[in-house]
Design a protein around this motif. Structure first.
Motif, mmCIF file in Angstrom:
data_model
loop_
_atom_site.group_PDB
_atom_site.id
_atom_site.type_symbol
_atom_site.label_atom_id
_atom_site.label_comp_id
_atom_site.label_asym_id
_atom_site.label_seq_id
_atom_site.Cartn_x
_atom_site.Cartn_y
_atom_site.Cartn_z
ATOM 1 N N GLY A 1 0.836 -1.207 0.000
ATOM 2 C CA GLY A 1 0.000 0.000 0.000
ATOM 3 C C GLY A 1 0.859 1.241 0.000
ATOM 4 O O GLY A 1 1.983 1.235 0.492
ATOM 5 N N ASN B 1 0.758 3.850 1.590
ATOM 6 C CA ASN B 1 1.038 4.424 2.912
ATOM 7 C C ASN B 1 1.179 3.304 3.939
ATOM 8 O O ASN B 1 0.987 3.509 5.134
ATOM 9 C CB ASN B 1 -0.108 5.367 3.304
ATOM 10 N N ALA C 1 -0.798 0.846 4.319
ATOM 11 C CA ALA C 1 -2.101 0.408 4.834
ATOM 12 C C ALA C 1 -2.779 -0.625 3.926
ATOM 13 O O ALA C 1 -3.983 -0.850 4.033
ATOM 14 C CB ALA C 1 -3.014 1.617 5.053
ATOM 15 N N GLY C 2 -2.014 -1.264 3.063
ATOM 16 C CA GLY C 2 -2.587 -2.343 2.243
ATOM 17 C C GLY C 2 -3.049 -3.476 3.140
ATOM 18 O O GLY C 2 -2.392 -3.803 4.123
#
Lengths: 312, 312
Positions: free
Chosen positions: B154, B156, B158-159
Motif C-alpha cells: 500500500g 502508505n 495500509a494495504g
C-alpha cells in the motif's frame, strides 16, 4: 529496435486503434466497426488487417513494432484468455495467440476497464503514480487496480469489479449481476437517476428536476445551481460512492483514485460530494489517497493496451 | 552462493527468529525478548546480536546468508520505512538500513500481517498459489494481500487493512480505529463475544453460554454442540465476515483466502458459516476463491519475512 506500439480498444460497436512511440506519445488513431456477427469471428482478422495496412502505409516493419495490446469488454486471465465477451459475441478465446499469429508480433490482451486504468496511470490523471485505482462511473461502475505499475487482473479476471461491492441490505431492486445493493446501483449514471427519482417521489420539495427529464447530467447541473433536492441526492450518491471507495482503499491503499466515465463529466463536484464520506469510512492509514479526474476520456483503453505491451 | 535466509517476526513481547534454506525448510528457530524501553532502541541491536551469534555457532559467513527479513507491527512503506510501531515504542525508523549496517547483509522490512500472508503463501495454507489474501481473525482482524506472489504494502503501508472495511451504519460502539461499524467489530474474537453478549441480552432463549464465561472459543464450542442461540450468533458473524471478504474479492479476486488467527482455531466451522454469505455478496466472477485454514500459526510471520528477502 522497436519504435512503436499499437493499442486497441475493442468495444461493442467500434474498435479504436492507435499507435504510439514508446514514451506514450500518440502518433495516429482511427476506428473500424466491430463486426459482432458469426460469434465475432471477424473482429480479430479485421484488427490484423487494419494494423497491417497502417504499417505498410508508414513503411513499418515487424521489427519496428514492440507489439499490440488489446482491451476487451469481459474477464481476461493473466495469459490473455478471454473467458467470455458477450458484447462481441465471443466465448472463450485467446487473442494473444490468434492475433499474434496473424501479425507476427507480441500481443497482450486484458480487460478493458483494467487497461483503461493502466492508460490513465501512464499518460492520464494518474501519471507519476504506480499505485492507482481507476473508477469508471458510466452506465455501470467499473474499476481497474494498478499496483506497482502492474494491472491486477484477478485469478478469474474479476479484479477491479468494484461496482459490485455490496453496500445496501435494504435494496429491493436487482443489479445486473443478479445481486442486490451493489455500489453500481447507486453510483452509476442510472444509479443517480434512480436515486433522484426516488427522492422526487418521496419528497414534496420543489426542484428544477420536476420540470425536465431526469438524467445524470440534469441532476449534477441542478446540484451546481444549488437545487436543494438535487443536493440531497448528491449527498446520498456521495455517501455510497465514498463508502465503496473506502473499502477499496482498505484493501490496496492506492496513492490516487482516477475518476472517469460519463458521470465524471460533471467535473470535480462528483468528487466533492464523495470525498468527505471516503475520509469518514476509510482506515486512517489509507486516507492519503488523492482523487483526480480522468484525462484520456475514451482513449484511455487505447493508451493502456499499448502500455500493457511495454510492461512495467 | 547464499544458502540460508533469516526471518524475524517482531512482536510486542518477544521477537521470533528463524533461519531457513532457500526452499523454505526451517532449520532452527528461537525467541528473544522485545525490549521496548527507551523507544525500543535496543530491539534492532538485539536482533543483530542474536543473528551474529547464531551465524558464528554454525560457521556461517555473510556470503552464506541471502539476507534478513523483518515483520513489524505497524505500517511499513515499500522501501522499508516503518511509519510507526506503537507496541515497540518506535516512531519512524528504517530497519533495512539500521540492521543492514550492523549485519552487512540485505535486510527487508514489511508489515507483520503482510509478511504472515507471504509465509502462508510460501509454505502454509496458500502454498501453490500466487494470488492470496490472508485473513487474521484474532484480537483484531488483519489482512495481507498477495498478488502475483508479491505483497501489496500500500502507498502508505495500509494495504490489507481489511478489518476496517465499514459494514454497519447502525453501530453505536466505536472501533479501535475511531470508526463505527468496521468488520473487526464483528469478526474478531472480541467481536464475536460482543455479538454473543448482545444476543444473550436480547433473547430469552436458553443457551449453554448463559452458564459460562463468553469467549470466542466458548461460542464456537456451543455452535458445534448445536446450541441454537450460539448458531444464531454464528450466522450473524458469518454474514459480516462474508460481506467483508466479498468486498475484498471484488477488488483483487484472489485464488484463495487463508484464514488464520485465534478465532480460526475453532476450525472449518468458522469458514462454513461465512462462505454462503461470501457466495451471496461477491461478484459472480470473483466467487471462485477457495477458503483454507492457515497452517503456520505463529510462525507465519517468520516464514514470510524470510520469503520477503528472496523476492518472487
Amino acid at each position: 529496435m522497436a519504435k512503436y506500439v499499437f493499442g486497441v480498444d475493442v468495444g461493442g460497436t467500434t474498435v479504436k486503434i492507435g499507435y504510439f512511440d514508446l514514451e506514450g506519445n500518440i502518433i495516429d488513431k482511427w476506428e473500424i466497426p466491430t463486426r459482432t456477427e458469426d460469434d465475432g469471428a471477424n473482429i480479430i482478422p479485421d484488427i490484423a488487417g487494419s494494423i497491417m495496412v497502417k504499417m505498410a502505409q508508414n513503411d513499418m516493419t515487424k521489427e519496428d513494432v514492440a507489439g499490440v495490446g488489446i482491451g476487451v469488454p469481459g474477464p481476461v486471465k493473466e495469459d490473455g484468455t478471454v473467458l467470455v465477451a458477450v458484447n462481441l459475441g465471443w466465448g472463450k478465446k485467446n487473442p494473444n495467440e490468434e492475433l499474434g499469429e496473424l501479425l507476427g508480433v507480441p500481443v497482450k490482451t486484458a480487460n478493458d476497464a483494467n487497461v483503461a486504468a493502466l492508460g490513465e496511470m501512464w499518460r492520464g490523471g494518474g501519471q507519476g503514480h504506480e499505485d492507482v485505482v481507476a473508477v469508471t462511473l458510466g452506465t455501470g461502475v467499473g474499476g481497474g487496480i494498478i499496483i506497482g505499475g502492474k494491472m491486477v487482473a484477478g485469478s478469474n479476471g474479476a479484479g477491479g469489479e468494484i461496482g459490485h461491492i455490496h453496500l445496501e441490505d435494504e435494496e429491493t431492486e436487482q443489479c445486473g449481476c443478479k445481486g442486490y445493493g451493489c455500489l453500481e446501483q447507486y453510483a452509476s449514471a442510472t444509479g443517480i437517476v434512480r436515486l433522484a427519482k426516488k427522492k422526487l417521489a418521496d419528497s414534496s420539495k420543489d426542484s428544477i428536476l420536476r420540470n425536465e427529464e431526469v438524467t445524470a447530467k440534469a441532476v449534477w447541473d441542478a446540484v451546481k445551481d444549488g437545487d436543494a433536492l438535487a443536493v440531497e441526492v448528491a449527498e446520498i450518491y456521495g455517501k455510497y460512492l465514498g463508502k465503496g471507495l473506502a473499502a477499496v482503499a482498505n484493501v490496496v491503499n492506492p496513492e490516487v483514485f482516477v475518476v472517469g466515465g460519463g458521470v465524471s463529466k460533471a467535473g470535480r463536484v462528483v468528487i466533492d460530494y464523495m470525498e468527505p464520506y471516503f475520509q469518514k469510512y476509510a482506515f486512517p492509514g489509507a486516507r492519503n489517497a488523492k482523487f483526480v479526474l480522468a484525462k484520456l476520456g475514451n482513449d484511455a483503453g487505447m493508451y493502456g493496451s499499448a502500455r500493457l505491451v511495454l510492461g512495467k
